[in-house]
Design a protein around this motif. Sequence first.
Motif: not given
Length: 114
Positions: A25-27, A29, A42, A46-49, A51, A69, A73
Amino acid sequence: MFGASLKPNRYSNYAIKRLVTSRVETVAFGLKQGEVSGVSIDTELIDYKAIHTVTLYLNPNRQKAYYNYIVSLQPKRVIFNPGTENPEFYNILKENNIAFEAACTLVLLSTNQY
């Protein structure tokens, strides 16, 4: 992924593709909004949970703006890809009990060590 690029010849771009192929699973920035292999890049923090891993593709000078930042995380680890090694940030991560390693995300993926 921090420092994601839309340019297909960049290692960060290739890493996104490999992460997706490996079903991680990848996000992402980056400086330019877009999409790589179904992953939106992005341009806002973003305040990802939950990670697990932050993999860096930003040189040490550019990382400074994101220290707080990334620490916020609360990732389990931070990977410093070649060219991103940063002893100053290592110390900050140590102080916050966040594991880190200087390694190549692509090599870790290809050797099943990610």
